[in-house]
Design an enzyme around this catalytic site. Structure first.
Site, PDB file in Angstrom:
ATOM      1  N   TRP A   1     -21.555  14.780  10.173  1.00 35.23           N
ATOM      2  CA  TRP A   1     -20.573  14.443   9.153  1.00 35.23           C
ATOM      3  C   TRP A   1     -20.807  15.255   7.878  1.00 35.23           C
ATOM      4  CZ3 TRP A   1     -16.488  12.040  10.767  1.00 35.23           C
ATOM      5  CH2 TRP A   1     -16.580  11.104  11.803  1.00 35.23           C
TER       6      TRP A   1
ATOM      7  N   GLU B   1      -5.494  -4.160  -1.993  1.00 35.47           N
ATOM      8  CA  GLU B   1      -5.971  -5.387  -1.347  1.00 35.47           C
ATOM      9  C   GLU B   1      -6.910  -6.190  -2.232  1.00 35.47           C
ATOM     10  OE1 GLU B   1      -5.100  -2.408   1.990  1.00 35.47           O
ATOM     11  OE2 GLU B   1      -5.876  -2.370  -0.059  1.00 35.47           O
TER      12      GLU B   1
ATOM     13  N   THR C   1       0.842  -1.195   0.000  1.00 35.62           N
ATOM     14  CA  THR C   1       0.000   0.000   0.000  1.00 35.62           C
ATOM     15  C   THR C   1       0.877   1.244   0.000  1.00 35.62           C
ATOM     16  OG1 THR C   1      -0.106   0.058   2.412  1.00 35.62           O
ATOM     17  CG2 THR C   1      -1.809  -1.218   1.268  1.00 35.62           C
TER      18      THR C   1
ATOM     19  N   LYS D   1     -16.016  16.134  10.496  1.00 32.51           N
ATOM     20  CA  LYS D   1     -17.011  16.068  11.563  1.00 32.51           C
ATOM     21  C   LYS D   1     -17.141  17.443  12.189  1.00 32.51           C
ATOM     22  CE  LYS D   1     -18.708  13.143  15.272  1.00 32.51           C
ATOM     23  NZ  LYS D   1     -18.448  11.952  16.101  1.00 32.51           N
TER      24      LYS D   1
END
Length: 528
Positions: free
Chosen positions: A432, A318, A173, A427
């Site tokens: 949100w 992944e 990654t 937030k």
């Protein structure tokens, strides 16, 4: 029959040897050869590696661009039974040394212009025994060049029989936080992923295509395009080192490319370059953009001005990397281009072979109402079930499912719409705010080329959004009041960013995504 990558190579070698591979060189010239040559050289390369002492299970690393030599390694190494570890050339020296040590690479192939990186890190990679420069001449008396090394191999080398569950690839990654995490791919996994990529309702890669993978070969298997191209014998055009948006458009025009894949940020650059100088890109049946959500405005620009549909999907390192694709169903297709865009702007449904679920904070599936967000989980035959020798696996995998960290809603038909990365949500006052929704709307604003929204610390509200905006024209100016009014048409007042910062360009990560960590650091400075 074992499901291994060599069966793809052997098929094209036997039945489609005259199809072509075109590779742009460092000097801008084009190198051309046929799959017959490619397959012969790939066998020769595998033989040379075997004579060097590379055994099944050994890790062979690459530090290179999208070139024909790198593509030869894509099959030579796994067909020998070894593991191809494509190293992200844009990682820091510290992270490159870390992942090469963690993988225990024994051989490294490197492009000439990347030798300074190798010179800085090679001494700290304990397992490394050989360095081979991907050139036709040695860079120094101590180097072994690719063509001389290739000459030591046998062009009639017979690939060994390999068990399909054997590991054959490795990618780490891109390390937005902490050390990179390693993902290992099996022969069976990449075989099935390749078949899925070629399906009509996924990317539909076929022998008639001319494929241009701009997405780096060091990142997530170049989205599976090199494997797919070899599997079906598609003409392949490789952009080579340091290709600019202008170079990519020139290749599309000259080689009549039918399918091109790149990061969303590259798509933005391609559009900006087309505004400066027109090219004939009418050969494109699709431009695949990924790495982040594609702004609807960018889709409309390509569709309406150039008749080029943007193809979207979703996945990650992944997932090898594809897990979903935006299939346009027959009813939507017949409804016209506007309805198609509304579908394509989403991240789609799982591709055949993949299972997907979107769970809320309590672990329950979210309603399919496109209003309730949750984290996306996926599993399948090519989806990772752990990180390579990494204790962080316990936080990212559960009962065979990979927890993506991406937040999405699901529509009534099951397609997902990416809301944000969990870490990128803002937030504010306990509520949100989606940075993706704000970015997409800003990208549609007249005079805006690109935008990124991040959280800025706020003493009263905890966090507030701040927008970094790139003008469409280099000398253009953008009025913050105009941008605020544009967003107010759609969003509640408390969603509107407190600051609009006009910048010449957005910082990018090593794989072409907007570097939000850098922007968050800058936003924190604005809050002082």
């Amino acid at each position: 029959m074992q499901l291994t990558l060599k069966t793809f190579l052997e098929r094209t070698e036997s039945f489609l040897p005259q199809n072509e591979i075109v590779s742009r060189q460092a000097d801008g010239q084009l190198f051309r050869y046929h799959y017959a040559d490619y397959c012969r050289r790939t066998r020769q390369l595998a033989s040379a590696l075997a004579r060097l002492g590379v055994k099944p299970g050994d890790r062979v690393a690459t530090l290179g661009w999208n070139t024909y030599r790198h593509m030869e390694l894509y099959f030579a190494v796994p067909c020998l039974g070894a593991i191809l570890h494509t190293v992200n050339i844009r990682l820091s020296d510290q992270h490159i040394a870390y992942i090469m040590n963690h993988a225990e690479d024994v051989v490294l192939f490197v492009d000439p212009d990347l030798l300074p990186t190798v010179q800085r890190v090679a001494s700290s990679v304990r397992s490394l025994r050989h360095i081979i420069v991907m050139d036709d001449r040695p860079a120094s008396p101590d180097d072994l060049d690719y063509e001389s090394f290739l000459a030591t191999g046998d062009a009639d080398f017979a690939f060994p029989e390999i068990e399909e569950k054997s590991p054959c690839g490795m990618c780490f990654t891109s390390a937005t936080t902490g050390d990179p995490k390693g993902v290992v791919y099996t022969q069976r996994g990449l075989y099935l992923h390749t078949l899925a990529v070629c399906l009509r309702d996924v990317l539909a890669i076929g022998e008639h295509d001319t494929v241009l993978p701009v997405v780096p070969m060091f990142h997530a298997n170049s989205w599976g395009l090199p494997h797919a191209a070899v599997a079906v014998g598609a003409t392949t055009v490789l952009p080579g080192p340091h290709a600019t948006a202008a170079d990519i458009l020139d290749l599309i025009e000259a080689e009549r490319v039918t399918f091109c894949a790149a990061a969303v940020t590259i798509g933005v650059e391609l559009y900006a370059q087309l505004q400066k100088r027109s090219r004939d890109i009418s050969s494109l049946r699709g431009l695949m953009l990924g790495g982040s959500a594609t702004p609807e405005a960018l889709m409309r620009r390509f569709q309406n001005e150039y008749n080029v549909p943007i193809i979207t999907a979703w996945g990650a390192t992944e997932a090898a990397p594809l897990a979903t694709s935006t299939h346009v169903g027959r009813s939507v297709f017949e409804a016209g281009s506007e309805e198609r865009i509304k579908t394509r702007v989403r991240q789609g449904i799982p591709i055949p072979g993949v299972e997907l679920k979107v769970l809320d904070d309590s672990g329950k599936p979210v309603p399919r109402d496109d209003r309730h967000p949750g984290e996306v989980y996926v599993r399948g035959p090519w989806i990772a079930t752990e990180y390579y020798r990494d204790s962080r696996s316990r936080d990212s995998f559960a009962d065979g499912w990979w927890r993506s960290g991406d937040i999405a809603t699901q529509g009534s038909e099951g397609s997902i719409r990416l809301v944000d990365r969990a870490k990128d949500l803002v937030k504010s006052g306990g509520e949100w705010i989606s940075s993706v929704d704000l970015e997409n709307e800003l990208a549609a604003c007249p005079g805006v080329l690109e935008a990124a929204v991040v959280a800025m610390p706020d003493a009263r509200w905890q966090e507030r959004p701040v927008a970094f905006v790139v003008p469409l024209q280099e000398s253009g100016e953008l009025d913050p009041n105009m941008l605020s009014a544009w967003l107010a048409r759609r969003f509640a007042k408390w969603w509107i960013p407190d600051r609009f910062v006009v910048v010449a360009a957005l910082p990018k990560t090593g794989v072409g995504k907007v570097d939000k960590r850098t922007l968050r650091q800058r936003a924190a400075g604005l809050a002082l």
